[in-house]
Design an enzyme around this catalytic site. Structure first.
Site, mmCIF file in Angstrom:
data_model
loop_
_atom_site.group_PDB
_atom_site.id
_atom_site.type_symbol
_atom_site.label_atom_id
_atom_site.label_comp_id
_atom_site.label_asym_id
_atom_site.label_seq_id
_atom_site.Cartn_x
_atom_site.Cartn_y
_atom_site.Cartn_z
ATOM 1 N N LYS A 1 0.859 -1.188 0.000
ATOM 2 C CA LYS A 1 0.000 0.000 0.000
ATOM 3 C C LYS A 1 0.895 1.238 0.000
ATOM 4 O O LYS A 1 1.810 1.360 0.830
ATOM 5 C CB LYS A 1 -0.852 -0.027 1.269
ATOM 6 C CG LYS A 1 -2.280 0.400 1.071
ATOM 7 C CD LYS A 1 -3.078 0.031 2.307
ATOM 8 C CE LYS A 1 -4.356 0.801 2.398
ATOM 9 N NZ LYS A 1 -5.057 0.545 3.644
HETATM 10 O O1 G3P Z 1 -7.655 1.305 5.594
HETATM 11 C C1 G3P Z 1 -8.094 2.415 4.869
HETATM 12 C C2 G3P Z 1 -9.433 2.956 5.293
HETATM 13 O O2 G3P Z 1 -10.413 1.952 5.149
HETATM 14 C C3 G3P Z 1 -9.445 3.657 6.626
HETATM 15 O O3 G3P Z 1 -10.727 3.920 7.070
HETATM 16 O O4 G3P Z 1 -12.150 4.315 9.020
HETATM 17 O O5 G3P Z 1 -9.800 5.127 9.084
HETATM 18 O O6 G3P Z 1 -11.485 6.242 7.625
HETATM 19 P P1 G3P Z 1 -11.060 4.960 8.271
#
Ligand code: G3P
Length: 220
Positions: free
Chosen positions: A86
């Site tokens: 990533k």
């Molecule tokens: O892992 C990437 C993404 O899904 C993060 O989500 O909940 O931290 O906005 P969030």
């Protein structure tokens, strides 16, 4: 549509994997830092996840300069054949994507908040693009609309980059992801639980079992 879990928590991954519906895992530095065993080496965590789940496992670099990104990406890619590295959506990041794609290393380009960013990531050779839907919704923008735009752009030009609906906040996001043709939705554990739930399922099951109990029979 593939369903990934968005966590670095081994217990959660093991549990959802046992349910038989898990296609992969995404992690990020914040999710890794949240885990109890902070002393555990990141590569060890990634390897452990890859040994549980048969599918793509995203592991994120923390470098932001081209050469450093390449260095970390090559280390992570060697941990297991299912690792997808990533990389954040930066000029140096996309330059690294192009180099890594030529080496056969698959990259998930993360922190995508615009259709133009997604276009550039696909042109660079990203395997996955991760638009953060929930974080756009959080600031009053339309995250789902962004995924629709990316779907259209990728279909217009036949880009093979997978669209991963990230930053999922609730079960309705998963339905929206599937309706607009996202390739993957990555969900926190609690959202995957919500996907199963409906009050009429619970009430209906109770009724069936209560009625059956009155018969006093067994299926044997
Ligand atoms: O892992 C990437 C993404 O899904 C993060 O989500 O909940 O931290 O906005 P969030």
């Amino acid at each position: 549509m593939e369903i990934f879990i968005d966590t670095a928590n081994i217990d959660e991954i093991r549990q959802v994997n046992d349910w038989g519906i898990l296609d992969g895992v995404t992690t990020n530095p914040s999710l890794v830092a949240k885990e109890k065993d902070k002393g555990k080496d990141f590569k060890t965590i990634v390897k452990e996840i890859c040994e549980i789940v048969q599918g793509d496992v995203s592991a994120e670099v923390v470098a932001v300069k081209y050469e450093d990104i390449l260095h970390e990406a090559r280390i992570l890619a060697k941990v297991h054949k299912n690792v997808v590295v990533k990389i954040p959506l930066l000029p140096d990041g996309l330059k690294a994507v192009k180099t890594l794609a030529k080496e056969g290393i698959r990259v998930n380009v993360t922190l995508c908040f615009s259709a133009n960013q997604a276009l550039l990531a696909a042109k660079a050779g990203a395997y996955i693009i991760s638009p953060f839907v929930g974080r756009l919704d959080d600031i009053g923008q339309d995250g789902v609309e962004l995924v629709e735009e990316i779907r259209q752009i990728y279909d217009n030009y036949d880009f093979k980059t997978k669209i991963l609906f990230a930053s999922v906040r609730h079960a309705d996001h998963v339905k929206q992801a599937a309706l607009i043709g996202a390739d993957v939705a990555t969900c926190p554990f609690k959202v995957i639980e919500q996907l199963y739930k409906h009050p009429l399922t619970d009430a209906g099951l109770k009724q069936f079992l209560d009625d059956w109990a009155k018969l006093g029979q067994q299926i044997k």
